[in-house]
Enzyme design. Sequence first.
Site, PDB file in Angstrom:
ATOM      1  N   HIS A  82      36.817  48.721  60.655  1.00  0.00           N
ATOM      2  CA  HIS A  82      37.763  47.975  59.815  1.00  0.00           C
ATOM      3  C   HIS A  82      38.658  48.923  59.043  1.00  0.00           C
ATOM      4  O   HIS A  82      38.251  50.011  58.620  1.00  0.00           O
ATOM      5  CB  HIS A  82      37.044  46.989  58.893  1.00  0.00           C
ATOM      6  CG  HIS A  82      36.155  47.583  57.845  1.00  0.00           C
ATOM      7  ND1 HIS A  82      36.615  47.960  56.596  1.00  0.00           N
ATOM      8  CD2 HIS A  82      34.825  47.842  57.836  1.00  0.00           C
ATOM      9  CE1 HIS A  82      35.617  48.422  55.870  1.00  0.00           C
ATOM     10  NE2 HIS A  82      34.508  48.370  56.599  1.00  0.00           N
ATOM     11  N   ASP A  84      40.488  48.054  56.157  1.00  0.00           N
ATOM     12  CA  ASP A  84      40.627  47.826  54.718  1.00  0.00           C
ATOM     13  C   ASP A  84      39.565  48.573  53.937  1.00  0.00           C
ATOM     14  O   ASP A  84      38.522  48.963  54.464  1.00  0.00           O
ATOM     15  CB  ASP A  84      40.562  46.338  54.394  1.00  0.00           C
ATOM     16  CG  ASP A  84      39.203  45.711  54.704  1.00  0.00           C
ATOM     17  OD1 ASP A  84      38.644  45.999  55.787  1.00  0.00           O
ATOM     18  OD2 ASP A  84      38.696  44.941  53.867  1.00  0.00           O
ATOM     19  N   GLU A 179      37.580  43.169  56.297  1.00  0.00           N
ATOM     20  CA  GLU A 179      36.112  43.133  56.397  1.00  0.00           C
ATOM     21  C   GLU A 179      35.474  43.120  55.023  1.00  0.00           C
ATOM     22  O   GLU A 179      34.464  42.451  54.805  1.00  0.00           O
ATOM     23  CB  GLU A 179      35.629  44.345  57.206  1.00  0.00           C
ATOM     24  CG  GLU A 179      34.162  44.304  57.602  1.00  0.00           C
ATOM     25  CD  GLU A 179      33.229  44.999  56.613  1.00  0.00           C
ATOM     26  OE1 GLU A 179      32.000  44.995  56.837  1.00  0.00           O
ATOM     27  OE2 GLU A 179      33.723  45.555  55.599  1.00  0.00           O
ATOM     28  N   HIS A 385      31.991  52.094  48.195  1.00  0.00           N
ATOM     29  CA  HIS A 385      32.634  51.303  47.134  1.00  0.00           C
ATOM     30  C   HIS A 385      32.581  51.989  45.777  1.00  0.00           C
ATOM     31  O   HIS A 385      32.518  51.313  44.738  1.00  0.00           O
ATOM     32  CB  HIS A 385      31.982  49.910  47.015  1.00  0.00           C
ATOM     33  CG  HIS A 385      32.038  49.102  48.254  1.00  0.00           C
ATOM     34  ND1 HIS A 385      31.657  47.768  48.299  1.00  0.00           N
ATOM     35  CD2 HIS A 385      32.416  49.406  49.529  1.00  0.00           C
ATOM     36  CE1 HIS A 385      31.808  47.299  49.527  1.00  0.00           C
ATOM     37  NE2 HIS A 385      32.259  48.294  50.295  1.00  0.00           N
TER      38      HIS A 385
END
Length: 414
Positions: A82, A84, A179, A385
């Site tokens: 993905h 993003d 995603e 993250h």
Amino acid sequence: MLENTSVTQRFLRYVQIDTQSDPRSTTNPSTEKQKDLGRVLVEELHEIGITDAEMDEYGYIYATIPSNTDKTDVPVLCLCAHMDTSPDVTGEGVKPLTHHGWDGTDIVLPDDPTQIIRLADHPDLNDQIGNDIITASGTTLLGADNKAGVAEIMAAAEFMVTNSVIKHGTIRILFTPDEEVGRGTEKVNMEKLGADFGYTIDGEMRGTLEDETFSADAVKIVIRGVSTHPGFAKGKLENALKIAADLLAALPKDNLSPETTEGHEGFIHPGHLEGNQDQAVAEFIIRDFSVTGLHEKEQYLQQLLNTVLTSYPNSSATFEVREQYRNMKEVLDHHPQVVENALEAIHRSELSPERRSIRGGTDGSRLSFMGLPCPNLFAGEHAFHSRLEWVSVQDMEKAVEVIVNLCQVWEERA
């Protein structure tokens, strides 16, 4: 080890393109800037000789590495990553830093010296001493999740296109948007993709294969209180925000939360709260490795809500459950060769294969239930993250090697 792969150069280029997705958006893709990377990838695919590479209106990229084997029964493989990055931390202005021959000392990120990557906090770093570690500068995430996977697929594609001695069947490349906001497969055209089996390249420690994920639901609770002027509220006002606060306070402190669970333990996680005294909306994600466990947690949350509402007799609430994804293992157990071939590819790359469960989900979770059995291979991503995200050059290079070996294994075993 494959020589002259372009994975590191590609990765450093991709992470500087902001592709953060937006969970509040209703468009596809959720942010147009994801297409900025998509256009770069299509151009680069054309440059390495993959002529059919294209990006559709929703930001999905499809491309084909044609078969170069005489065998006609080799399954069509999909390699997926993905584009993003997470909404949790900004991805604008990423400045990737390479720490060459890392010596095991703390890595202080220069743009915010309070952000420190310590060996004690990141045990997987024990295997990285002497390697080249890539981080961000301290004020953004890095974007290794999942631009490491994107770069690895691109480098593997380049290697296979330019080395005809590597025999493989038809390989379909799929790069997805969104995603990170749970919509990565929402607009995938499965007929157009035309693959039999797939692999997401979106995992953590080198040598790992993840063939089990959480099952996941979302719960939206809308609380309707009784609103009145606060100056004349005695005996009348039932504040929806306070009702929501009471519900959150009633959640267990020592279990059923992400911060108190591990392994195969599931959780109830409040992710968003907004409102006023008249109405409040609380959104939760529910996670468990079984659907039964999901339903038990949802019933528990419903019971908590009902108990809280007994103190507010004139207020009400709705409780809406939305399915997000299911444990891919339910599908993969019916196609054991998908996992077996991946483990063989890892072994051929001189790694010790390790099967793991994901306390989360991937595009492969949904793809598996859409007819494309799709476990998750390591990409070398760590500290997802966060501003402390890191990846090693050597792990990315090894992931490229595994991808190439994987395509060969499927060709040989056809």
